[in-house]
Scaffold this active site. Structure first.
Site, short mmCIF file in Angstrom:
data_model
loop_
_atom_site.label_atom_id
_atom_site.label_comp_id
_atom_site.label_asym_id
_atom_site.label_seq_id
_atom_site.Cartn_x
_atom_site.Cartn_y
_atom_site.Cartn_z
N SER A 119 4.57 1.91 9.60
CA SER A 119 5.32 1.55 8.96
C SER A 119 6.39 2.70 8.85
O SER A 119 6.98 3.02 8.40
CB SER A 119 4.55 1.01 7.42
N CYS B 189 -6.13 0.11 6.32
CA CYS B 189 -6.13 -0.49 7.95
C CYS B 189 -7.34 0.53 8.12
O CYS B 189 -6.48 0.91 9.69
CB CYS B 189 -5.08 -0.80 9.10
N GLU C 166 0.86 -1.19 -0.28
CA GLU C 166 0.02 0.15 0.52
C GLU C 166 0.76 0.81 -0.22
O GLU C 166 1.81 1.02 1.26
CB GLU C 166 -0.51 0.15 1.11
N CYS D 219 -1.49 7.87 1.41
CA CYS D 219 -1.82 9.18 1.54
C CYS D 219 -1.13 10.11 1.00
O CYS D 219 -0.65 11.23 1.55
CB CYS D 219 -2.59 9.26 2.91
N CYS E 231 -4.94 5.71 5.89
CA CYS E 231 -4.85 4.65 5.10
C CYS E 231 -6.52 3.92 4.35
O CYS E 231 -7.39 4.29 5.18
CB CYS E 231 -4.34 3.26 5.87
N CYS F 151 3.35 -0.57 4.21
CA CYS F 151 1.80 0.52 4.28
C CYS F 151 1.95 1.78 4.43
O CYS F 151 1.83 2.82 4.97
CB CYS F 151 0.93 0.25 5.11
N ARG G 29 -0.56 -4.06 11.33
CA ARG G 29 0.88 -4.37 11.05
C ARG G 29 2.36 -3.90 12.19
O ARG G 29 3.36 -3.10 11.81
CB ARG G 29 1.47 -2.97 9.62
N HIS H 106 -6.82 2.55 12.13
CA HIS H 106 -6.92 4.55 12.43
C HIS H 106 -8.13 4.78 13.28
O HIS H 106 -7.93 5.20 13.85
CB HIS H 106 -6.50 4.53 11.64
#
Length: 578
Positions: free
Chosen positions: A506, A65, A14, A553, A62, A550, A483, A69
């Protein structure tokens, strides 16, 4: 003579990620650099907003996920307001988050990571009868029966893919490093992996439906609010809970009969790399903790995943987590200054300095200076790895009975020493172990929710007086995403957000070097890896994918040669404009 390898973009993730590696004359990686070539501006967009609205906007960080968030943002505001949610809301949030874990892990292994282990072209050479025997062998090690293992099924899979190959329509199977000597599975093992890849496509749709039962839709659910959840009718309806449970039971069956045996299979074939610790990386692991098991405030509740820090792969010691020790450094990140700030005081002021000089038409990262849009998080001035493996490592170090049982059973069944966990193979195995545990626990939560509602408890929301609690406050929501460790921090003044920072998994793993020139988790995991063919760096892709990147944005994009395509100005109250 050393060779400078650039992989941009890293696919099957992602977002936008670039990896550069310096490989010596023996094809061993000596230096590695991780760069996100996309800008995340959500924090600035949230300034000036009503804090109760932050979750709906923050989940847009994201497209994968989203729900986690959403929940972390809501929890940050609940923490600021001193709000504790009722039992039904806790259970529903656990169910939504748990379904997200299963969906994410299964999709990751089969549709993002599997092709780093499975050579599709070799699967077409397999003997379907032998493939059945092979599948049964690995399922037996996992203590179960093989998923969908029959000659007819495997032959049908071969015929289907062969048809696409002959038509030149490989689609997602195109442009890979097929035939690389870095692939080690037999044709029959490749066929098993391919078959499960296709089966998982249908399963991921079903699990997404489970998420939507309580979330309203997927992605971007909309049923979580400050104080609880809004899906009252779904909670009251036994058929909805039963439908959710049925889907999870199917995912549980697939995890035990396909996912775990496939990881045993891949892990055994790459056992030499696992034993050698290839891809092991930093050796420092962190877990914020997640999934509340009681109805106290989330920052006090007992967790399914306990929080903690493990340093230098030493499972004999675990350190308590203190959120005040978290900072973000921007020395090598495209932001103003060289600050190392706690998220409550964090700044997101872009300062894009570009790439270095071009060589033969390729623009290289300016790695001596700033080279990524990702900041470099630190815990007590230490670099950390987060994710499923970190959760398993911290759980074992904590002596958590449930986690220790699942980890030791996996290692015992595979006749594997603990040290294999500290590798690319181990990181992949950690996600599979967690998936089995999550599937089992989610079913228990389904029963707990049904029993609580049947006993007459229909409470889903805790009332609070916004005008009294929202004037000047600050709070954080810290838990886990699929993650890894995810935190949202919010500062509120006069009922409006004045500062907002999200430190995502990430960010921890994919970060560039810090102010001491210490590598991030991706970078450290690649150093020392031997690459069979630098022109087909499958080993780099495999290790990076083991973290499940991931990186989402983007509002700033560059092309492969470093040419600027567009500039965007962020307006906190009106989105972004070119």
């Amino acid at each position: 003579m050393s060779k400078h390898v650039v992989i941009d973009p890293i696919t099957r993730i992602e977002g936008h990620l670039r990896i550069e590696a310096v490989i010596d004359e023996n094809n061993v990686i000596k230096e590695a650099f991780s760069s996100s070539t996309m800008f995340r501006g959500i924090e600035e967009i949230l300034k000036g907003r009503d804090p109760r609205d932050c979750g709906l906007l923050a989940m847009r960080i994201c497209g994968v996920c989203t729900g986690t968030h959403y929940q972390r943002s809501i929890e940050a505001v609940e923490h600021a307001f001193g709000v504790t949610i009722p039992k039904n809301a806790r259970l529903v949030r656990n169910l939504m988050q748990g379904a997200l874990y299963l969906h994410d892990h299964i999709v990751h292994f089969y549709h993002l990571h599997a092709l780093d282990w499975v050579d599709i072209t070799k699967a077409l050479e397999a003997d379907p009868k032998k493939a059945v025997e092979e599948a049964q062998k690995w399922a037996k090690i996992a203590g179960t029966r093989a998923w969908n293992a029959s000659e007819d099924n495997y032959k049908e899979v071969q015929d289907r893919v062969t048809k696409y190959v002959k038509q030149g329509r490989l689609g997602v199977f195109g442009n890979a490093y097929w035939g690389s000597k870095a692939y080690k599975l037999t044709p029959e093992q490749n066929l098993i992996g391919l078959s499960h890849y296709l089966d998982a496509l249908d399963l991921q749709r079903r699990i997404a439906k489970a998420q939507a039962i309580f979330g309203g839709k997927n992605p971007h659910p909309q049923s979580i609010v400050v104080g609880g959840v809004t899906c009252v009718q779904d909670i009251k309806n036994p058929a909805r809970i039963a439908e959710f449970k049925d889907i999870i039971q199917l995912a549980q069956k697939f995890t035990k009969q396909a996912y775990l045996p496939d990881v045993y299979m891949a892990g055994t074939m790459y056992a030499d790399e696992a034993l050698a610790g290839v891809g092991g990386g930093l050796g420092n692991f962190m877990c914020y903790g997640d999934f509340n098991l009681d109805d106290t405030p989330f920052y006090e509740a007992k967790k399914l995943f306990p929080s903690g820090i493990v340093l230098n792969k030493d499972l004999s010691k675990v350190y308590d987590l203190d959120q005040s020790k978290i900072t973000e450094d921007v020395t090598h990140s495209w932001y103003e200054g060289n600050d190392n700030l706690h998220p409550f005081d964090g700044k997101t002021n872009p300062n894009y300095t570009g790439f270095k000089e071009k060589k033969e038409g390729i623009a290289y990262l300016d790695t001596d200076k700033k080279y990524s849009w990702i900041k470099s998080p630190l815990y007590d001035d230490q670099r950390m790895e987060v994710g499923p493996l970190a959760r398993m490592i911290v759980g074992v170090a904590r002596g958590d009975e449930r986690i220790t049982k699942y980890v030791t059973t996996f290692l015992k069944n595979g006749n594997l020493p603990t040290k294999v966990l500290f590798s690319t193979v181990g990181r992949t195995a950690g996600r599979a172990i967690e998936s089995e545990m999550m599937a089992d626990v989610i079913i228990q939560w389904c029963d707990e929710l049904a029993a609580n509602v049947a006993a007459g408890d229909l409470s889903t929301w805790t009332e609070f007086d916004f005008d009294k609690v929202s004037k000047d406050a600050q709070g954080y929501g810290m838990a886990e995403a699929p993650r890894g460790s995810l935190g949202h921090w919010v500062k509120i003044k006069d009922g409006k957000v004045v500062n907002y920072q999200a430190v995502v998994p990430s960010t921890w793993n994919a970060a560039p070097k810090d102010y001491k020139n210490r590598m991030g988790a991706y970078e450290a995991s690649l150093v020392g890896t031997k690459v069979v063919d630098p022109d087909q760096p499958l080993e780099i892709i495999r290790t990076v994918h083991s973290f499940d990147p991931c990186i989402a944005c983007a509002v700033h994009i560059v092309d492969t040669k470093g040419k600027e395509l567009a500039v965007y100005k962020v307006d906190p109250l009106g989105g972004c404009r070119a």
